[in-house]
Design an enzyme around this catalytic site. Sequence first.
Site, PDB file in Angstrom:
ATOM      1  CG  HIS A 247    -102.151 -67.564  -9.606  1.00 36.45           C
ATOM      2  ND1 HIS A 247    -101.146 -68.358  -9.870  1.00 36.45           N
ATOM      3  CD2 HIS A 247    -103.444 -68.038  -9.965  1.00 36.45           C
ATOM      4  CE1 HIS A 247    -101.727 -69.517 -10.002  1.00 36.45           C
ATOM      5  NE2 HIS A 247    -103.207 -69.407  -9.978  1.00 36.45           N
TER       6      HIS A 247
ATOM      7  CG  HIS B  40     -97.717 -68.900 -18.342  1.00 37.48           C
ATOM      8  ND1 HIS B  40     -98.656 -69.558 -17.955  1.00 37.48           N
ATOM      9  CD2 HIS B  40     -96.623 -70.091 -18.148  1.00 37.48           C
ATOM     10  CE1 HIS B  40     -98.512 -70.756 -17.818  1.00 37.48           C
ATOM     11  NE2 HIS B  40     -97.449 -71.308 -18.140  1.00 37.48           N
TER      12      HIS B  40
ATOM     13  CD  GLU C 255     -96.251 -75.100 -18.792  1.00 42.70           C
ATOM     14  OE1 GLU C 255     -97.381 -75.495 -19.109  1.00 42.70           O
ATOM     15  OE2 GLU C 255     -95.544 -74.300 -18.380  1.00 42.70           O
TER      16      GLU C 255
ATOM     17  CG  HIS D   2     -99.352 -75.871 -23.625  1.00 42.48           C
ATOM     18  ND1 HIS D   2    -100.135 -76.065 -22.708  1.00 42.48           N
ATOM     19  CD2 HIS D   2    -100.305 -75.689 -24.650  1.00 42.48           C
ATOM     20  CE1 HIS D   2    -101.418 -76.165 -22.822  1.00 42.48           C
ATOM     21  NE2 HIS D   2    -101.592 -75.804 -24.260  1.00 42.48           N
TER      22      HIS D   2
ATOM     23  CG  HIS E 155     -99.491 -72.424 -22.233  1.00 45.35           C
ATOM     24  ND1 HIS E 155     -98.072 -72.062 -22.634  1.00 45.35           N
ATOM     25  CD2 HIS E 155     -99.441 -72.836 -20.781  1.00 45.35           C
ATOM     26  CE1 HIS E 155     -97.230 -72.432 -21.527  1.00 45.35           C
ATOM     27  NE2 HIS E 155     -97.964 -72.917 -20.632  1.00 45.35           N
TER      28      HIS E 155
END
Length: 444
Positions: A296, A339, A345, A369, A375
Amino acid sequence: MPKPKPPMTALAYMSGFGNSFETEALPNALPIGRNSPQKCNYGLYAEQLSGSAFTAPHGKNERSWLYRIRPSVKHSGFYRAVDPGLIRSAPNAAERQPMLGQMRWDPLPMPLKRLSFVEGLTTITTAGDSDTQTGMATHIACITRSMQREYFSNADGELLIVAQQERLRFCTEFGVIEIEPGEICIIPRGIIFRCEIPDGPARAYICENYGGPFTLPNRGPIGANCLANPRDFLTPVAAYEDEDAPANLFVKWGGDVFVTEIGQSPLDVVAWHGNYYPYKYDLRRYAAVGSISFDHPDPSIFTVLTSPSGEEGTANIDFVIFPERWMVAENTFRPPWYHRNVMSEFMGLIYGVYDAKPEGFVPGGFSLHNQMLPHGPDAAAFEHASNTALKPVKLTGTMAFMFETRFPQRVTAHAAKLPGLQKNYIGCWDGLQKRFNPKKKQAW
């Protein structure tokens, strides 16, 4: 001299990011080279608007020449401070809220009062310091009336405006820009504009960038194409108002809001040329890239625009989106991984469903976050992604975004008390169970 023109109606664009453009609403309003006259045609005034220091390197030097009915000193006067309402600027130390944790809010309800773009701004977070030109602030705009003989200019930073509900029309010194949900508009520092709402009450997310101007990220090994392509950025053509009537010009400067009374429209630029201007972009034109084998990619692969900092590779702000896209990869968990991050963010949902938070995160809502706080997908999204058939899936009808900064984002006192703050947000991870079994190697 031409007869006075009614309020600007032009809605046309030029294509390309970072180009130097020239445009005129009247023929030969722009002087050309050796034919530059001692007196401008049509009785216009020449004026330069600089978005960078005069001595900035060529590739970073930003300025435009404006040919206008009156110089902007005639659109100025004694500025008096006014109540900023719910607008705040970093560092906002007097109202600092000692809040730490993962946070999410419901959409701000549309107010019943008639509020203009300026009156309808609510600051949610601040980061950095507007005076030292670092960091940012996030705002939600809930607009219930068009500005009429009212104008606004932000001297503290450029505005990245993300339409979320209904269209917004920005009549600027450089021309007219209109955006709908799924589109964004960037209005650089110091440019004067008026905001109208053609379809009724509108809502938007806003990132106020105190730092370096937004630009396209370096693509590195990706090469020359994909992500946000320069040709898809649109800049307005010249349009002007020749209107002699009392008006109010609001200015945000040094974290405060001021107003001055003027006798005419300041949107009187008949022609302009240069590389400092407002522009728009349709997020649905973003050419997303991702893995075609396994694993990913980091969410930075979805960066539309970046505001550089003094540290290479660590942005003052990144503007990141999660648009419609194919999810195709072998044997891979496809939503974002859990992560922790050095970036803070602020996330919003323009429309649709965000795949990592299918419940509780609705269009118009937003979350925060902060740096180094963990999160990731909620329990339901984790279960679905862990057990679904690994075949190509297309995410459709969705558009989420992040305003991401290297600074901690401080929640304003007002945002901390909003009824829409979801006190049980942390509960979305309650269903993540302990699955560890040292005697069973196979995946559960």
